[in-house]
Design a protein around this motif. Structure first.
Motif, PDB file in Angstrom:
ATOM      1  N   LEU A 156      -6.185   1.118  -3.467  1.00  0.00           N
ATOM      2  CA  LEU A 156      -7.135   0.987  -2.764  1.00  0.00           C
ATOM      3  C   LEU A 156      -8.335  -0.528  -2.944  1.00  0.00           C
ATOM      4  O   LEU A 156      -9.266  -0.756  -2.243  1.00  0.00           O
ATOM      5  CB  LEU A 156      -7.935   2.299  -2.884  1.00  0.00           C
ATOM      6  CG  LEU A 156      -9.191   2.422  -1.751  1.00  0.00           C
ATOM      7  CD1 LEU A 156      -8.685   1.666  -0.070  1.00  0.00           C
ATOM      8  CD2 LEU A 156      -9.523   4.110  -1.886  1.00  0.00           C
ATOM      9  N   TYR A 193      -9.406   6.989   4.770  1.00  0.00           N
ATOM     10  CA  TYR A 193      -9.449   6.249   4.184  1.00  0.00           C
ATOM     11  C   TYR A 193     -11.526   5.795   3.325  1.00  0.00           C
ATOM     12  O   TYR A 193     -11.529   5.830   2.532  1.00  0.00           O
ATOM     13  CB  TYR A 193      -9.577   4.897   5.030  1.00  0.00           C
ATOM     14  CG  TYR A 193      -9.747   3.767   4.205  1.00  0.00           C
ATOM     15  CD1 TYR A 193      -8.275   3.231   3.717  1.00  0.00           C
ATOM     16  CD2 TYR A 193     -11.105   2.758   4.618  1.00  0.00           C
ATOM     17  CE1 TYR A 193      -9.262   2.093   2.948  1.00  0.00           C
ATOM     18  CE2 TYR A 193     -11.323   1.746   4.285  1.00  0.00           C
ATOM     19  CZ  TYR A 193     -10.110   1.538   3.078  1.00  0.00           C
ATOM     20  OH  TYR A 193     -10.603   0.244   2.772  1.00  0.00           O
ATOM     21  N   THR A 197       0.493  -1.239   0.112  1.00  0.00           N
ATOM     22  CA  THR A 197      -0.164   0.179  -0.309  1.00  0.00           C
ATOM     23  C   THR A 197       1.126   1.115   0.054  1.00  0.00           C
ATOM     24  O   THR A 197       0.917   1.946   0.906  1.00  0.00           O
ATOM     25  CB  THR A 197      -0.955   0.338   0.857  1.00  0.00           C
ATOM     26  OG1 THR A 197      -0.164  -0.526   1.792  1.00  0.00           O
ATOM     27  CG2 THR A 197      -1.681  -0.637   0.920  1.00  0.00           C
ATOM     28  N   TYR A 234      -3.298   5.485   5.533  1.00  0.00           N
ATOM     29  CA  TYR A 234      -3.599   6.452   5.664  1.00  0.00           C
ATOM     30  C   TYR A 234      -3.150   6.740   7.148  1.00  0.00           C
ATOM     31  O   TYR A 234      -3.639   6.162   8.068  1.00  0.00           O
ATOM     32  CB  TYR A 234      -5.522   6.658   5.507  1.00  0.00           C
ATOM     33  CG  TYR A 234      -5.427   6.600   4.332  1.00  0.00           C
ATOM     34  CD1 TYR A 234      -6.138   7.518   3.247  1.00  0.00           C
ATOM     35  CD2 TYR A 234      -5.761   5.456   3.468  1.00  0.00           C
ATOM     36  CE1 TYR A 234      -6.690   7.276   2.288  1.00  0.00           C
ATOM     37  CE2 TYR A 234      -6.244   4.812   2.385  1.00  0.00           C
ATOM     38  CZ  TYR A 234      -6.544   6.327   1.540  1.00  0.00           C
ATOM     39  OH  TYR A 234      -6.756   6.487   0.131  1.00  0.00           O
ATOM     40  N   ASP A 285     -11.743   7.555   0.174  1.00  0.00           N
ATOM     41  CA  ASP A 285     -11.804   7.827  -0.935  1.00  0.00           C
ATOM     42  C   ASP A 285     -11.958   6.290  -1.237  1.00  0.00           C
ATOM     43  O   ASP A 285     -12.341   6.480  -2.253  1.00  0.00           O
ATOM     44  CB  ASP A 285      -9.913   7.541  -0.660  1.00  0.00           C
ATOM     45  CG  ASP A 285      -8.866   8.774  -0.594  1.00  0.00           C
ATOM     46  OD1 ASP A 285      -9.898   9.918  -0.920  1.00  0.00           O
ATOM     47  OD2 ASP A 285      -7.932   8.726  -0.720  1.00  0.00           O
ATOM     48  N   GLU A 286     -12.820   5.728   0.189  1.00  0.00           N
ATOM     49  CA  GLU A 286     -12.961   4.561  -0.100  1.00  0.00           C
ATOM     50  C   GLU A 286     -14.572   4.535  -0.870  1.00  0.00           C
ATOM     51  O   GLU A 286     -15.304   4.281  -2.141  1.00  0.00           O
ATOM     52  CB  GLU A 286     -13.410   3.736   1.056  1.00  0.00           C
ATOM     53  CG  GLU A 286     -13.887   2.014   0.619  1.00  0.00           C
ATOM     54  CD  GLU A 286     -13.856   1.499  -0.668  1.00  0.00           C
ATOM     55  OE1 GLU A 286     -14.837   0.640  -1.436  1.00  0.00           O
ATOM     56  OE2 GLU A 286     -12.935   1.774  -1.289  1.00  0.00           O
ATOM     57  N   VAL A 290      -7.722   8.543  -5.682  1.00  0.00           N
ATOM     58  CA  VAL A 290      -7.216   7.397  -4.957  1.00  0.00           C
ATOM     59  C   VAL A 290      -6.487   6.556  -5.085  1.00  0.00           C
ATOM     60  O   VAL A 290      -5.351   6.692  -6.540  1.00  0.00           O
ATOM     61  CB  VAL A 290      -8.576   6.710  -4.656  1.00  0.00           C
ATOM     62  CG1 VAL A 290     -10.124   7.892  -4.116  1.00  0.00           C
ATOM     63  CG2 VAL A 290      -8.689   6.251  -5.606  1.00  0.00           C
ATOM     64  N   ARG A 318     -14.008   5.481  -4.349  1.00  0.00           N
ATOM     65  CA  ARG A 318     -13.709   4.608  -5.537  1.00  0.00           C
ATOM     66  C   ARG A 318     -14.602   3.763  -5.728  1.00  0.00           C
ATOM     67  O   ARG A 318     -15.178   3.795  -7.014  1.00  0.00           O
ATOM     68  CB  ARG A 318     -12.582   3.844  -4.820  1.00  0.00           C
ATOM     69  CG  ARG A 318     -12.222   2.753  -6.308  1.00  0.00           C
ATOM     70  CD  ARG A 318     -11.476   1.374  -4.597  1.00  0.00           C
ATOM     71  NE  ARG A 318     -13.075   0.715  -4.011  1.00  0.00           N
ATOM     72  CZ  ARG A 318     -13.615   0.035  -4.082  1.00  0.00           C
ATOM     73  NH1 ARG A 318     -13.303   0.088  -6.014  1.00  0.00           N
ATOM     74  NH2 ARG A 318     -14.299  -0.263  -4.387  1.00  0.00           N
TER      75      ARG A 318
END
Length: 228
Positions: A200, A180, A148, A174, A183-184, A196, A187
């Protein structure tokens, strides 16, 4: 499998480094994974031996031995170590675990050995035993290292999957669970205008029920599985 969070102290991040206009106190958290194959430790706490780091971060440490003792474990009981990366606040207890395999990305170890990355004495200490990885690797059944990169080029997280779901130990991928989560969501909802990390989607493919972090006591929780 069971995962136990270990409190290994805290440090102060300056206003300039935090980017918030004021200093910020951050915890230093490690995780003990109990598995049928043995005991795995993800990160080991704040290292010592650098006056500049002491002055800059003003760390207050909780010893690794003390933290492990809360779970009825001693350093000699640990079978394997995974460091998310090799900055001094993540690998400080490694010298207490001489002889145990330390799983680390090859690029991270090379960066640490090049100098200026961490406290040098925390890397090639007597009895240091590294298993260098190039990408993903299964540590034990249901326990997988996943690269990551971002905070460092060789940063890695640990994916722990069991009968009750998957937990991701994200280290410092993160700083905060809220970052997190944002961004998730970007995504998952297909907002391509929000940048992102490329990895991820790989983390999401494990459908984690929880994601835990190294410097945030908050926890990201996924949606509960739909009833059958």
């Amino acid at each position: 499998m069971r995962i136990h969070r270990l409190d290994l102290g805290h440090f102060v991040r300056s206003a300039a480094e935090a980017g918030t206009g004021h200093a910020r106190v951050e915890p230093v958290l490690a995780y003990l994974v109990r598995h049928r194959e043995g005991l795995l430790l993800f990160d080991t706490g704040i290292g010592e031996g650098d006056a500049e780091a002491e002055a800059r971060y003003r760390p207050r440490r909780r010893g690794l031995k003390e933290a492990l003792a809360t779970q009825g474990v001693a350093p000699d009981d640990i079978d394997a170590v995974v460091n998310c990366h090799l900055h001094f606040d993540h690998c400080g207890g490694n010298p207490l675990l001489a002889g145990r395999p330390v799983l680390v990305q090859r690029t991270e170890l090379a960066t640490a050995r090049a100098g200026g990355h961490t406290i040098d004495t925390l890397i090639d200490f007597p009895g240091a035993r590294y298993e260098e990885l190039d990408g993903e690797a299964e540590v034990w059944p249901g326990v997988r290292v996943v690269p990551t990169p971002g905070h460092t080029a060789g940063h890695q997280s640990l994916v722990v999957s069991g009968a009750d779901g998957t937990v991701v130990l994200a280290g410092q991928a993160y700083d905060f669970a809220s970052q997190y989560a944002s961004d998730e969501m970007a995504r998952a909802s297909g907002h391509a205008e929000v940048p992102v990390p490329a990895w991820l989607g790989r983390i999401a493919s494990f459908v984690p029920r929880r994601v835990l972090f190294a410097h945030d006591r908050s926890v990201w929780e996924g949606d509960a599985p739909a009833p059958r």
